[in-house]
Design an enzyme around this catalytic site. Structure first.
Site, PDB file in Angstrom:
ATOM      1  N   ARG A   5      48.147  30.575  44.858  1.00 34.77           N
ATOM      2  CA  ARG A   5      48.898  31.700  44.261  1.00 34.77           C
ATOM      3  C   ARG A   5      50.322  31.519  44.908  1.00 34.77           C
ATOM      4  NH1 ARG A   5      45.145  36.526  42.726  1.00 34.77           N
ATOM      5  NH2 ARG A   5      46.838  37.182  41.243  1.00 34.77           N
ATOM      6  N   ARG A  50      38.704  47.996  44.752  1.00 35.97           N
ATOM      7  CA  ARG A  50      40.117  47.429  44.441  1.00 35.97           C
ATOM      8  C   ARG A  50      40.478  47.610  43.106  1.00 35.97           C
ATOM      9  NH1 ARG A  50      41.465  41.934  45.719  1.00 35.97           N
ATOM     10  NH2 ARG A  50      43.511  42.717  44.352  1.00 35.97           N
ATOM     11  N   ASP A  54      40.935  36.958  33.985  1.00 38.89           N
ATOM     12  CA  ASP A  54      40.443  38.067  34.833  1.00 38.89           C
ATOM     13  C   ASP A  54      38.946  38.459  34.196  1.00 38.89           C
ATOM     14  OD1 ASP A  54      42.401  38.114  36.560  1.00 38.89           O
ATOM     15  OD2 ASP A  54      43.393  39.990  35.616  1.00 38.89           O
ATOM     16  N   LYS A  97      45.134  48.906  35.972  1.00 36.66           N
ATOM     17  CA  LYS A  97      45.604  48.735  37.488  1.00 36.66           C
ATOM     18  C   LYS A  97      46.676  47.820  37.358  1.00 36.66           C
ATOM     19  CE  LYS A  97      43.743  45.035  40.041  1.00 36.66           C
ATOM     20  NZ  LYS A  97      44.665  44.236  40.543  1.00 36.66           N
ATOM     21  N   ASN A  98      46.517  46.574  36.701  1.00 35.72           N
ATOM     22  CA  ASN A  98      47.687  45.468  36.658  1.00 35.72           C
ATOM     23  C   ASN A  98      49.018  46.186  35.741  1.00 35.72           C
ATOM     24  OD1 ASN A  98      46.191  43.795  37.841  1.00 35.72           O
ATOM     25  ND2 ASN A  98      46.096  42.547  36.183  1.00 35.72           N
ATOM     26  N   CYS A 116      44.979  33.166  49.654  1.00 36.44           N
ATOM     27  CA  CYS A 116      44.207  34.133  48.676  1.00 36.44           C
ATOM     28  C   CYS A 116      43.021  33.406  48.345  1.00 36.44           C
ATOM     29  CB  CYS A 116      44.925  34.519  47.579  1.00 36.44           C
ATOM     30  SG  CYS A 116      44.133  35.389  46.246  1.00 36.44           S
TER      31      CYS A 116
END
Ligand code: UD1
Length: 429
Positions: free
Chosen positions: A131, A408, A316, A22-23, A126
């Site tokens: 962030r 997501r 993460d 995803k990133n 967030c």
């Protein structure tokens, strides 16, 4: 709202195919704004964040075509997107779209570099800390962009184009590095980035940009040098495998015990996390098909881990490791240095019987012999999957509410785990 129901206590055995990252997929899609020609991306994961970015890019006038399935292809093959930003019709990224996904703020760089202007909503609050975007703005300013902040929007202007410069990041930032590299690719002259992020996704995007005609060297090291070019062209690029998904399923297999092949997983993308698993007593075997994770019988040893930018242990995977350590034989410590307030999973893990104490950025986890199923609530992407990992080993039924967070970032999670023997199902509505 969908929920996920898990009955714990089943070992995982089998193969889990790892999707595209995803990133990497998100900044690669954003890089399409840098050229009038078509960028073809293979191995793009089917995720809610990807769909959301398609809408955001569509608002700028980008056409995206999804290739149909080829014969022999299954849901395990990522999608191929043909992305064409031939004509950018709108350089504004509105609040309604940006507020749903922070990474969409990154359209700032290609829009100002190619169009000479961009008007991007500030991402807003967030769930995992403040962030900020100050370093992304700093990068564009260093390249000669004029910045104004008005009504919650960042206005960047460079009517005569951006100019190469030295950019020194006071803090390692992934988004700041993507922003600087993309903007510098179309700037006049040379840009030198110091203290750049070294994440594999930075390297993947730089590789793709170089295929598009950019001149980027040093990606993956602290210093990246970008020689600006007048224009970029189309290219074809396959998204690298998702190291966070790989690490997540590695921890799931470590949690339940069993023998799982993480197909297409690449050990060098998450060596620090694999080393932690080995320290915890898990067998990690790189094979030519991916990474095999085995735990037979033996208990888990506690570990002390601090999150830090790549190549160290990723933030993460912090929540997932914490879930795993709730069952260790002894006391573990996890220190989170990247994001403040990234411990929302702690309260929910406690509902499953975990014993965790928080002291600022440090969590102390006292392993317990058994977790017990309970209703829990997902609060962000990585936190929600940590609840799934805990539930896989908990006695009885766990219902994870608000699973849109999972969608997501994790493709067909219940299917991938279910095929390896987990008792997991999605309850709709
Ligand atoms: C990316 C990842 C996210 C991961 C994070 C850290 C994507 C889509 N997201 O997020 O999954 O958790 O890297 O590995 O790739 N910071 C500032 N000012 C800024 C920008 C960042 O102070 O302008 C700070 C942040 O608050 C944080 C640290 O820098 O403390 C790192 O953030 P950053 O690397 O920028 O995270 P993202 O790129 O948003």
């Amino acid at each position: 709202m969908d929920r996920i129901r898990i009955i714990g206590g089943h070992r995982l055995n089998g193969t889990i195919p790892i999707s595209g990252a995803k990133n990497a997929a998100l900044p690669l899609m954003i890089a399409s704004l840098l050229t009038e020609q078509t960028l073809i991306l293979d191995n793009v994961p089917r995720l809610a964040d990807v769909a959301q970015l398609e809408r955001i890019l569509g608002n700028h006038g980008v056409d995206i075509m999804v290739s149909g399935k080829r014969s022999g292809e299954t849901a395990d093959h990522g999608q191929t997107l043909h992305i064409s930003a031939a004509r950018i019709v709108d350089t504004t990224a509105p609040y309604e779209l940006v507020s749903k996904m922070r990474a969409s703020f990154w359209v700032l760089a290609p829009l100002v570099a190619r169009m000479g202007e961009a008007r991007i909503s500030m991402p807003g609050g967030c769930a995992i800390g403040t962030r900020p975007v100050d370093l992304l703005i700093m990068a564009v300013e260093r390249l000669g962009g004029k910045i104004d902040i008005e009504g919650g929007y960042v206005l960047a202007r460079a009517p005569k184009g951006l100019k190469g410069a030295e950019i020194v990041f006071p803090k390692v930032t992934v988004g700041g590095t993507h922003t600087a590299v993309m903007a510098a690719s179309l700037a006049k002259g040379t840009t030198v980035l110091e203290n750049a992020a070294r994440e594999p996704e930075i390297v993947d995007v730089a590789d793709c940009l170089n295929k598009m005609g950019a001149r980027i060297s040093g990606a993956g090291t602290r210093q990246i040098i970008v020689e600006g070019v007048a224009g970029l062209k189309g290219a074809r690029h396959a998204v690298l495998p998702d190291r966070i998904e790989t690490g997540t399923y590695a921890m799931a297999a470590a949690m339940t015990g069993g023998d799982v092949l993480l197909q297409n997983g690449r050990p060098e993308l998450l060596q620090a996390a694999l080393d932690v698993l080995v320290r915890a007593g898990v067998t990690v075997m790189p094979t030519n098909q991916g990474i095999r994770i085995v735990r037979n019988g033996a208990g888990l040893a506690p570990v002390d881990v601090t999150t830090a930018p790549f190549p160290e242990f990723p933030t993460d995977l912090q929540a997932q490791l914490m879930a795993l350590m709730t069952r260790a034989r002894g006391t573990s410590h996890i220190t989170e240095t990247i994001f403040e307030n990234r411990f929302m999973h702690v309260g929910e893990l406690t509902r499953l019987g975990a014993r965790i104490q928080l002291d600022g950025e440090r969590a102390t986890i006292e392993g317990v012999p058994q977790l017990k199923g309970a209703p829990v609530m997902a609060t962000d992407l990585r936190a929600s999957v940590s609840l799934v990992i805990a539930a896989l080993a908990a006695e009885g039924e766990t219902i994870v509410n608000r699973v849109y967070h999972l969608d997501r970032g994790f493709e067909r999670l219940e299917d991938k785990l279910g095929r390896c023997g987990a008792a997991i199902e999605r309850l709709s509505g």
